[in-house]
Design an enzyme around this catalytic site. Sequence first.
Site, short mmCIF file in Angstrom:
data_model
loop_
_atom_site.label_atom_id
_atom_site.label_comp_id
_atom_site.label_asym_id
_atom_site.label_seq_id
_atom_site.Cartn_x
_atom_site.Cartn_y
_atom_site.Cartn_z
N HIS A 1 -11.71 -6.32 7.54
CA HIS A 1 -12.44 -5.99 6.31
C HIS A 1 -13.68 -5.17 6.60
CE1 HIS A 1 -10.27 -9.78 5.62
NE2 HIS A 1 -10.10 -9.35 4.39
N GLU B 1 0.84 -1.20 0.00
CA GLU B 1 0.00 0.00 0.00
C GLU B 1 0.87 1.25 0.00
OE1 GLU B 1 -0.53 -2.64 1.95
OE2 GLU B 1 -2.34 -3.41 0.99
#
Lengths: 409, 338
Positions: B129, B60
């Site tokens: 998530h 990321e």
Amino acid sequence: MTDTPLRFHVPQPASRPGEQPDFSHVVIPKAGSVERPPVDVDPKDIRDLAYSIIRVLDREGQAVGPWVPDLSPDDLIRGLRHMMTLRSFDARMQMAQRQGKTSFYMQHTGEEAVSCAFRIALSDGDMNFPTYRQAGLLIAHEYPLVDMMCQIYSNGRDPLKGRQLPVMYSSKESGFFSISGNLTTQFVQAVGWAMASAIKGDTKIAAAWVGDGSTAESDFHAALVFASTYKAPVVLNVVNNQWAISTFQGIARGGSGTFAARGLGFGIPALRVDGNDYLAVYAAAQWAIERARRNLGPTLVEYVTYRAGAHSTSDDPSAYRPKQESDGWPLGDPLLRLKEHLIAIGAWSEERHTQTQAEILETVIAAQKEAESFGTLHSGGKPSARDMFEGVYAELPPHLRRQRQQLGV
Amino acid sequence: MPRMTMIESIRSAMDVSMGRDENVVVYGEDVGFFGGVFRCTHGLQQKYGVNRCFDAPISEAGIVGTAIGMAAYGLRPCIEIQFADYMYPAYDQIVSEAARLRYRSNGDFTCPIVIRMPTGGGIFGGQTHSQSPEALFTHVAGLKTVVPSNPYDAKGLLIAAIEDPDPVIFLEPKRLYNGPFDGHHDRPVTPWSKHELGEVPEGHFALPLGKAAIRREGSAVTIITYGTMVHVAEAVAQETGIDAEVIDLRTLVPLDLDTITASVAKTGRCMVLHEATLTSGFGAELAALVQENCFYHLEAPVRRVAGWDTPYPHAQEWAYFPGPARVGQALREIMESR
């Protein structure tokens, strides 16, 4: 199963304050002894270059071996002037900080060749993503000293309007990306810039910069992955000046032998270069830059040098390394070495050197006077408090407008 | 007008933007050939080529870091972080770099990037998530933060975000990708095709960043919310019969304070509602602003309803989620407060 107790390992530098400097661990090959492969060489065939040191100037001041670059005496005199200017600039700004004219300064002493020579190998339009110790990239591109000083003083003419710590310059026009101050973040940004240039089918390349200590950041790993995967046209520069503030380079390097060797696992060819040898730096830079331009991908270059001064004006190296360690550094001083080379080839003399030094000092002092006429950090002109609210966004949003009104500016 | 899910409208926004501006590039983990784990970039690589839509390594920090470099070059990267929960390795790049580049370089370099991230819970995604980290972005000077609640807004706001000259965090409530969700998890799923905001123009249109929408007009109490909770608030107003005005902020920074103050001045009561954890959440900012700007109109304390201050649990998802029961109870208490 054995009963041997496990041992925790913390690497230690060769010498500490009060001890004799010891650089026996820095193995210095003879100048001219390292081969110069073609730029399209298969990276796996030059793995040994990551463990050697490319050197051009020998002890007699002669340029020797396959890496001798195509630089004329005039080019070299210009390079010497750049390095002398940077050293003189450093001395004046260091003093200005001590006089309270600014909050902070960072010198380049001993590392001048790295950024000054690299800049000369680049073309206009290429982009550097520098750290705080590459002002030679600006000086060797003839960026105005006055503008640099105005930034250091955060005065009314500061191109960055007083928003940045001293020496965190920015100049798109000079191919010098805004310095963050956070470490290694810009290393992966350089890879992104290079990817963009390739996506657009441009001809420009990027240069990433990081110090030995900051290679430990995970952004360094990310940068190498992206550069390797997309074959980005970028030169990945690691300036190994032996010290990350008080931490010796062995703490970041661990057991890998050299920082250059970090590139090998990514299939990125790696060069290790004498960072105090202006000609060697230029030659290695040119090799890496040519690879980038010819779509051969990234190159990792480690410059072996020594931070002769303090990390910054807030640092005192005598607390963690021998006072005379700098004198023991086996690769010498980059200015003296280039000066001796120019004298050895008959292009320079002690007289011209002294005269040039005086000239440069005069130029730097004149620039300083001009910069100070626009103010210093604590006196004279300064950016307005209103400027503080500008430029957070392209347009001033309502909440910042309200806050500016509260401050009454 | 065509009907789209939020996935399709987000894809359409990128498609339209890539078609209009060749500097728009799209990349992220699984984003290229496959088209994203939520399929938002499906077909873009095939249409625009691998130079403009490609797969990225699982890094990321690398994805955001390279996007900043690309933006400095002159591109307009619209990148995907696979789940908002995964953005933390990139946080330094977002906070210290993207957000400050214009400021610290005095406009010499700018950073027009969009970072898309699926956000929020309701899908049994557990703690990795389901997070709603918007307050970690709204706290940072130099970022804009957008949270759409429906396909129409998602397209118009994403196009505006891509065209914006500054970095935009674009949080996509993943529970809303395929249909509006009112918190009644035990009832059949409603598709966007049955919702008026599932009607989305095919071509280019942009919604201004910083403009809220009033989803339900009311006179008794103002509910300030965004994302998934917009639909919960609307359902609760309907079910309780309390005449609530539901404000969908759409953009958290810049914030449409005028719409908020006008509504609270009218109703005199206010609930701040979000899915993210309560303490130091964006709701705290909203409650403070209402208090500062509407104090003399208030007939009851401003009430926050939010996720509990725990990691997002798995089995206990519906005890965690501020669903219709909790929102309804709080709404009744606000109305009873004197």
